[in-house]
Design a protein around this motif. Structure first.
Motif, PDB file in Angstrom:
ATOM      1  N   LEU A 125     -45.997 -34.421  31.245  1.00  0.00           N
ATOM      2  CA  LEU A 125     -46.674 -34.388  32.541  1.00  0.00           C
ATOM      3  C   LEU A 125     -46.111 -35.465  33.472  1.00  0.00           C
ATOM      4  CD1 LEU A 125     -50.411 -33.788  31.533  1.00  0.00           C
ATOM      5  CD2 LEU A 125     -48.781 -32.142  32.479  1.00  0.00           C
ATOM      6  N   GLY A 126     -45.829 -36.650  32.895  1.00  0.00           N
ATOM      7  CA  GLY A 126     -45.260 -37.724  33.700  1.00  0.00           C
ATOM      8  C   GLY A 126     -43.881 -37.388  34.211  1.00  0.00           C
ATOM      9  N   ARG A 164     -33.844 -40.405  23.806  1.00  0.00           N
ATOM     10  CA  ARG A 164     -34.160 -41.833  23.884  1.00  0.00           C
ATOM     11  C   ARG A 164     -35.105 -42.155  25.035  1.00  0.00           C
ATOM     12  NH1 ARG A 164     -31.249 -44.942  27.505  1.00  0.00           N
ATOM     13  NH2 ARG A 164     -29.637 -43.853  28.709  1.00  0.00           N
ATOM     14  N   PHE A 165     -35.164 -41.265  26.040  1.00  0.00           N
ATOM     15  CA  PHE A 165     -36.074 -41.502  27.155  1.00  0.00           C
ATOM     16  C   PHE A 165     -37.537 -41.329  26.761  1.00  0.00           C
ATOM     17  CE2 PHE A 165     -32.194 -40.485  29.658  1.00  0.00           C
ATOM     18  CZ  PHE A 165     -32.119 -41.673  30.368  1.00  0.00           C
ATOM     19  N   ARG A 166     -37.780 -40.787  25.582  1.00  0.00           N
ATOM     20  CA  ARG A 166     -39.161 -40.720  25.100  1.00  0.00           C
ATOM     21  C   ARG A 166     -39.740 -42.122  24.963  1.00  0.00           C
ATOM     22  NH1 ARG A 166     -40.700 -35.774  22.740  1.00  0.00           N
ATOM     23  NH2 ARG A 166     -39.000 -34.249  22.573  1.00  0.00           N
ATOM     24  N   THR A 167     -38.879 -43.083  24.632  1.00  0.00           N
ATOM     25  CA  THR A 167     -39.344 -44.464  24.466  1.00  0.00           C
ATOM     26  C   THR A 167     -38.786 -45.404  25.541  1.00  0.00           C
ATOM     27  OG1 THR A 167     -37.546 -44.838  22.881  1.00  0.00           O
ATOM     28  CG2 THR A 167     -39.705 -44.244  21.986  1.00  0.00           C
ATOM     29  N   GLN A 202     -48.246 -45.397  28.725  1.00  0.00           N
ATOM     30  CA  GLN A 202     -49.407 -44.606  28.310  1.00  0.00           C
ATOM     31  C   GLN A 202     -49.473 -43.235  28.979  1.00  0.00           C
ATOM     32  OE1 GLN A 202     -49.472 -47.536  29.827  1.00  0.00           O
ATOM     33  NE2 GLN A 202     -51.021 -47.660  31.452  1.00  0.00           N
ATOM     34  N   ASP A 203     -48.593 -42.982  29.938  1.00  0.00           N
ATOM     35  CA  ASP A 203     -48.580 -41.670  30.598  1.00  0.00           C
ATOM     36  C   ASP A 203     -48.104 -40.594  29.622  1.00  0.00           C
ATOM     37  OD1 ASP A 203     -49.362 -42.903  32.891  1.00  0.00           O
ATOM     38  OD2 ASP A 203     -47.418 -42.788  33.904  1.00  0.00           O
TER      39      ASP A 203
END
Length: 300
Positions: A55-56, A103-106, A50-51
């Motif tokens: 920003l995370g 892929r790091f988005r998910t 949920q971050d």
């Protein structure tokens, strides 16, 4: 940083890994290496689904910059389609641009691992420390990331089952475990509770067993009976043949005898930093590694 489609196991890069540990001690000094305590903690690099993505990523990058003692380095993190897991643009700074695979988005739990490797590239660039060739330089980067307290993230990103696998970095899982265990022995630190990947933890235990064997080789007094017996045989052979030739049955012992001005000497690798140590063959001897300052009890 590369992402392997088929995971290689074992210790094919162990010589380069050990050379990297030596290079770190030479460049940073033993005191400099010890300044990277404790390891970066899971809470500092946690990334929940949920971050906010950007920003995370910036928050985790700042935590890693702080841990790796790069106070004036600013990391700008972005995402795009790419073959590799991540890349960094090495410049004079103070801003560095890191690109992460889309892929790091998910797969946000592994963003810290990817960033740790890329930010280590920045630190090594600033230190002027590199190995020739892309492969060896990437092994140096993985080793440094792990030995300086951020690479447990890379091992925790390793996951493997009957239908799929994922591994970040160039070291095998067991090699990551080996370097992590070498760090844990020096820093008296137990990384076991940080693993979320069962496969990563298993690789750590295997690497730890290999790391412990480094401290159980002749002429160290912690060597087992078989090693001590082989060492005595090789020592006798060296005395009978002017110290220059190892016993033909000795195989790869890790130590070597040579004739010095004051008699027979034995050389071997420091089990901590792998710097080569030479001491006279005089029975029980206490030696101190000139590089990492480790005190070694030897039976020469």
């Amino acid at each position: 940083m590369a992402k392997d489609s088929e995971v290689v196991h074992g210790y094919p890069h162990l010589d380069t890994v050990r050379a990297a540990i030596t290079a770190l001690h030479r460049r940073l000094s033993s005191e400099g290496v010890l300044s990277y305590a404790p390891s970066v903690l899971p809470a500092d690099v946690a990334f929940a689904d949920q971050d906010d993505l950007h920003l995370g990523a910036q928050r985790v990058a700042r935590a890693l910059v702080h841990h790796l003692r790069l106070p004036d380095a600013r990391m700008i993190v972005s995402f795009r389609e790419m073959t590799h897991a991540a890349s960094v643009e090495l410049t004079a700074g103070p801003e560095y641009f890191i690109e992460l695979n889309d892929r790091f988005r998910t797969h946000r739990r592994d963003i810290g691992a990817a960033l740790a490797h890329e930010i280590m590239h920045v630190l090594l660039h600033r230190l002027g420390l590199s190995f020739p060739g892309t492969r060896d330089n990437e092994i140096l980067t993985d080793t440094a990331t792990t030995y300086l307290g951020a690479g447990w993230l890379l091992l925790d990103a390793f996951r493997e089952d009957s239908v799929s696998s994922q591994k970040l970095g160039y070291l095998t899982p067991e090699e990551f475990g080996y370097v992590l265990a070498k760090r844990s022995l020096v820093f008296d630190e137990d990384p076991s509770p940080w693993f979320t990947s069962p496969q990563g933890y298993t690789a750590y235990t295997k690497g730890k067993a290999q790391a412990l064997r480094d401290a159980q080789q002749p002429p160290l007094t912690t060597a087992g009976w078989t090693g001590r017996h082989r060492y005595a045989k090789d020592r006798r052979y060296a005395r009978e043949h002017a110290g220059a030739t190892p016993h033909p049955e000795s195989g790869a012992t890790g130590y070597a005898f040579e004739q010095g001005p004051d008699g027979l000497r034995v050389s071997f690798s420091c089990p901590t930093c792998h710097q080569r140590i030479r001491i006279p063959v005089r029975g029980r001897v206490r030696a101190r590694c000139g590089l990492c300052r480790t005190i070694l009890e030897c039976d020469t």
